[in-house]
Design an enzyme around this catalytic site. Structure first.
Site, PDB file in Angstrom:
ATOM      1  N   TYR A 255      36.593  42.772  22.027  1.00 23.20           N
ATOM      2  CA  TYR A 255      35.356  41.996  21.168  1.00 23.20           C
ATOM      3  C   TYR A 255      34.131  42.198  22.301  1.00 23.20           C
ATOM      4  CZ  TYR A 255      38.351  39.485  17.794  1.00 23.20           C
ATOM      5  OH  TYR A 255      39.041  39.490  16.748  1.00 23.20           O
ATOM      6  N   ASP A 515      43.394  49.482  51.059  1.00 28.09           N
ATOM      7  CA  ASP A 515      42.604  50.879  50.842  1.00 28.09           C
ATOM      8  C   ASP A 515      43.500  51.924  49.791  1.00 28.09           C
ATOM      9  OD1 ASP A 515      44.587  51.301  52.818  1.00 28.09           O
ATOM     10  OD2 ASP A 515      43.196  52.468  53.854  1.00 28.09           O
TER      11      ASP A 515
END
Length: 930
Positions: A255, A515
């Site tokens: 939506y 990371d």
């Protein structure tokens, strides 16, 4: 059936008597109508010799011709298409109008073999007349079967047809069609996507009938709930970039993408006209791109975790949806303010070029192809850098990690957000798609496309802990503890207090994102349902042969389809990807694990997960490798831990397992914590309102906390209340001592030594991450109250009534949340070298002060903002990069100042960076250091 009298009356309305009040002279409405027609077709300047445009127009003509050939054109027809018979069924009627729209596009698009075909146009108009009499008129219920079709879907198609065939439609016909639309959709009063659709229906109709009042209402409709204003509950976009629809469902790519497309198109239509949007909240639309969409787009694909039930639509797989979102970004770039337009073009160029799986031009309109090629082919436009970030979407229980080469999405649910949506016969197997599901993206760009959802084992979605082979009902959860914390926009921790009441299954699950690794922990896994409980490590779609190589502890494993194995003493696993590079995955199991595996070919149909009439029922087969940890039947307090290592070779995974960068600090039902040793990071999720410690962190309340220690000089800390239910504070203690600090509003530092102590006021924070930075120092003085007068600090904010002097015109903004205080100033990226803001503190004592700046960061900022520090010895110039590091204090040095207001910090808008960007002036802090 309609009575003969009623049919006659409808025909009289259609053909006779009443003449509409529609002007035919050329005016501003005509210009807007032609502008909309160009948006639909590409206009008369479309280049049919362009290969991508030609491919699109050829397909358009082929589809239209197929529809035309299958039409029932007889005078006694009872349907337009046999496959869509049933004139009162809204699904079918909507599909009929969609087909007629395609035919109208083919008849009016330059380069189409059906361009200008008079017979085709006449058959379209005859079909519209028939539909008016038999299916779509003011005698129909506005909501029978599915209200959306009658009030939104059909009117949008009919409006487009009316614009495309405007010169071929008589005034009487046009008035009848438009009156019918006005009957079904007379005004705007819904929320979110439904409101945006209402606005476009009312607005385009107003252009056609030349109704200035309705056109203004359409424009003003964008200012209502769920569109321009940020939501604080229910439907719409939130300040953190979340989008929610149907109150409890994460829907940015469903939506939300419809809101984006519809809003962008209506704003574009009205731009430069009498009805141009003037609401200052329209600036939030620009932020949608940066906060809502940029983090969730991966090399052309929109992440499925924010697409709700739409993942079950065969025609709306992730790349197709992603391309539609990029098309909206291209549209916004045509009229957005210059710096945003430039940034949008850079983002669009990067995504279009990165998607090597699916051509962007094959999924978008001819007009979008035309506009996008102007961007991609322009050498002066550099593609934006790939996202490198961690983002917590607290308002919709989602989190995302993006790194160059891979991304991971995390989908959770809580008392606020539901597990999945399954309505209108869609998403029938979405059970675990939001229940701790992990979505790993890498160079295998087809992983979640090419029939993933109808073939994947829906009981074993990666990341989830489940009762084997059992579904769960859609709905919100029973625990509010879902969410996490972000540190510096780069790292984060998330967690979910899981409870499936139907199976008496509970677990506490955490994910720590660093990371190049993602650590997953589970604890307190318990159930009394008498069903095996398992945690799914992965369920990866393999290549066409299903023979991806894989190893455990360095030993090759069987690649045969149909092979199930129990692997004991597993320390690490490596699975080869589906591409030459960039799609291998490593799995590390600290302390070893027993792993269940299955390699299989799975067959399914889209119809099995989406039972709507047009859904294909053709069987498709894909190959999978599934790995899970079996906790046994009726486990009590079971646990797990594993690390995902994207894009690592077998040798790299083996080396990592031999010397892992992570250490599991604790994994209990009270607290889960992981340390990343190479980065100095510690993440901890505290599950109870009791004082507990994990490594250097102690918390007295439920909290998500992450710290980073940098070179024994600085300690960064972020804290959030993931429950969003604490109306008080969280007390944090860090086993370090400090000499100074900076902190977000809401943080009160009470002690710097021998340990750091501070409280965080999380009342009404809605899961927000609060940040503090501490300058580390030796513990030599015993307890230190940071508020003592010998270490004063003074903050001058841009909004202060005194101490701020502006030169030139600066604009005030509050759209970005990583700011200090209520708002900030920006130079509008104009008048370079002529503007400045001077911050003048009133310092209580003379001495050395460390000076800090805070700014809301953005990649459209200046990367070398000139800053003059006026101090006791003169003036020192330095520079800061405002493209990153938003929302935290940045030191620009230590200087000697006299007491009083003799010192200053001046932020200048000199154009010295590359490229030139916005300069912001937010806040300056002076902290005494001696």
């Amino acid at each position: 059936m309609l009575s003969g009298i009623l049919i006659a009356a409808l025909l009289m309305t259609l053909w006779g008597g009443w003449q509409p009040d529609i002007a035919h002279a050329s005016d501003e409405f005509d210009a807007l109508r032609i502008k909309w027609a160009t948006l639909l077709t590409g206009g008369p300047a479309l280049d049919p010799a362009d290969s991508d445009i030609a491919a699109r127009t050829d397909k358009l003509a082929q589809d239209a011709n197929d529809y035309w050939e299958d039409m029932d054109l007889s005078s006694s027809r009872t349907y337009i298409w046999y496959a869509l018979r049933g004139n009162g069924t809204s699904d079918n009627v909507n599909a009929v109008y969609e087909r007629l729209r395609t035919m109208a596009l083919a008849a009016t698009t330059v380069g189409s073999s059906l361009y200008g075909n008079a017979d085709l146009k006449e058959d379209i108009l005859d079909a519209l007349d028939w539909l008016y009499v038999n299916s779509y008129n003011s005698t129909r219920s506005r909501s029978a079967y599915n209200w959306w079709h009658w009030q939104l879907g059909i009117p949008m198609s009919l409006n487009d047809i009316a614009v495309l065939l405007y010169d071929d439609i008589s005034a009487a016909r046009m008035a009848t069609y438009m009156d019918t639309i006005d009957y079904f959709t007379p005004s705007i009063g819904l929320t979110g996507a439904n409101r945006a659709w209402q606005a476009i229906v009312v607005g385009v109709r107003a252009v056609i009938v030349k109704d200035a009042v309705k056109l203004a209402a359409a424009r003003n409709g964008l200012s209502g709930t769920g569109i321009f204003p940020y939501a604080t509950g229910g439907d719409g976009f939130y300040a953190d970039g979340s989008f929610v629809q149907h109150t409890t469902f994460a829907y940015t790519g469903g939506y939300g993408s419809s809101v984006l497309e519809t809003t962008a198109n209506l704003m574009y239509l009205l731009s430069g006209s009498t009805w141009s949007v003037s609401d200052p909240n329209q600036s939030n639309v620009w932020q949608w791109i940066y906060e809502a969409y940029r983090p969730l787009l991966y090399k052309g694909a929109m992440m499925d975790m924010v697409r709700g039930r739409e993942i079950s639509r065969s025609y709306a797989q992730d790349h197709a949806v992603g391309h539609g979102i990029v098309a909206s970004i291209v549209r916004l770039a045509q009229f957005a303010p210059a710096p945003h337009a430039a940034a949008f073009k850079q983002i669009a160029k990067r995504v279009i070029q990165e998607d090597t799986f699916s051509s962007f031009y094959g999924d978008v309109s001819t007009d979008t192809i035309r506009l996008a090629k102007a961007i991609v082919d322009d050498p002066s436009i550099a593609p934006a850098a790939a996202p490198n970030l961690y983002k917590q979407y607290a308002a919709m229980d989602r989190a995302v990690l993006q790194r160059p080469g891979f991304a991971l999405g995390l989908a959770l649910y809580s008392t606020r957000i539901s597990s999945y949506e399954s309505i209108n016969s869609e998403n029938g197997r979405g059970w675990y798609t939001g229940a701790g599901a992990t979505y790993l993206y890498n160079q295998d760009l087809a992983q979640y496309s090419e029939d993933y959802w109808p073939t994947v084992d829906a009981y074993r979605i990666p990341g989830t802990t489940v009762a084997s082979g059992t579904p769960i009902a859609s709905g919100t959860g029973t625990s509010s503890w879902t969410g996490g914390v972000s540190l510096a926009g780069q790292y984060g921790a998330s967690g979910m207090d899981l409870s499936y009441g139907a199976y008496n299954l509970s677990a506490r699950k955490s994910w720590f994102m660093f990371d190049d690794e993602i650590v997953a922990l589970g604890s307190g896994i318990s159930s009394t349902a008498g069903i095996p409980i398992e945690t799914v490590v992965d369920n990866r779609k393999l290549n066409g042969a299903g023979d991806n190589a894989w190893t455990a502890n360095g030993a090759a494993l069987s690649t045969g389809l149909g092979v199930a194995q129990t692997l004991t003493g597993v320390n690490w696993v490596h699975l080869a990807g589906n591409t030459a590079d960039g799609s291998d995955i490593g799995y590390y199991f600290p302390g070893g694990a027993t792993l269940q595996t299955k390699r299989e070919a799975r067959t399914g149909t889209w119809k099995q997960i989406n039972n709507r009439p047009a859904t294909p029922s053709t069987a498709v087969t894909r190959n999978y490798e599934t790995m899970w940890i079996d906790h046994g039947t009726n486990p009590s307090g079971a646990s797990y831990g594993y690390v995902l290592l994207p894009n690592k070779t077998s040798a790299q995974v083996g080396a990592y397992a031999a010397d892992p960068a992570i250490e599991i600090v604790v994994n209990t039902s009270g607290v889960q914590s992981v340390k990343e040793k190479t980065l100095g990071l510690v993440g901890a999720n505290f599950w109870t309102d009791t004082t507990q410690t994990a490594d250097l962190i102690t918390s007295n309340k439920k909290a998500s906390v992450m710290t980073r220690e940098i070179a024994d000089e600085r300690l960064e800390a972020s804290v959030s209340d993931p429950t969003q239910a604490n109306n008080g504070t969280i007390a944090i203690e860090l086993a370090r001592s400090a000499e100074g600090y900076s902190a977000d509003p809401g943080i009160t530092v009470t002690q710097l030594a021998p340990t750091i102590k501070f409280t965080v006021n999380v009342n009404g924070a809605k899961g927000k991450s609060f940040h503090a930075s501490f300058q580390l120092g030796e513990d030599t003085s015993g307890p230190v109250d940071p508020g003592e007068p010998e270490l004063p600090s003074v903050i001058v904010d841009n909004a202060d009534s005194a101490g701020v002097t502006r030169t030139g015109t600066w604009k005030t903004a509050s759209t970005q949340t990583d700011r200090y205080g209520a708002n900030y100033l920006h130079d509008d990226n104009a008048g370079k070298g002529t503007k400045s803001v001077t911050f003048t503190p009133n310092l209580p004592i003379a001495g050395s002060y460390e000076v800090y700046l805070m700014w809301p960061a953005h990649f459209n900022r200046e990367d070398a903002v000139q800053v003059d520090v006026g101090h006791a010895s003169g003036t020192t110039r330095t520079a800061v990069d405002q493209r990153s590091g938003g929302g935290v204090w940045h030191s620009i040095g230590t200087y000697e100042f006299l007491a009083g207001s003799g010192g200053s910090v001046t932020i200048r808008n000199d154009a010295l960076g590359s490229p030139d960007g916005y300069v912001v002036a937010d806040a300056v802090k002076f902290v005494a250091v001696g």
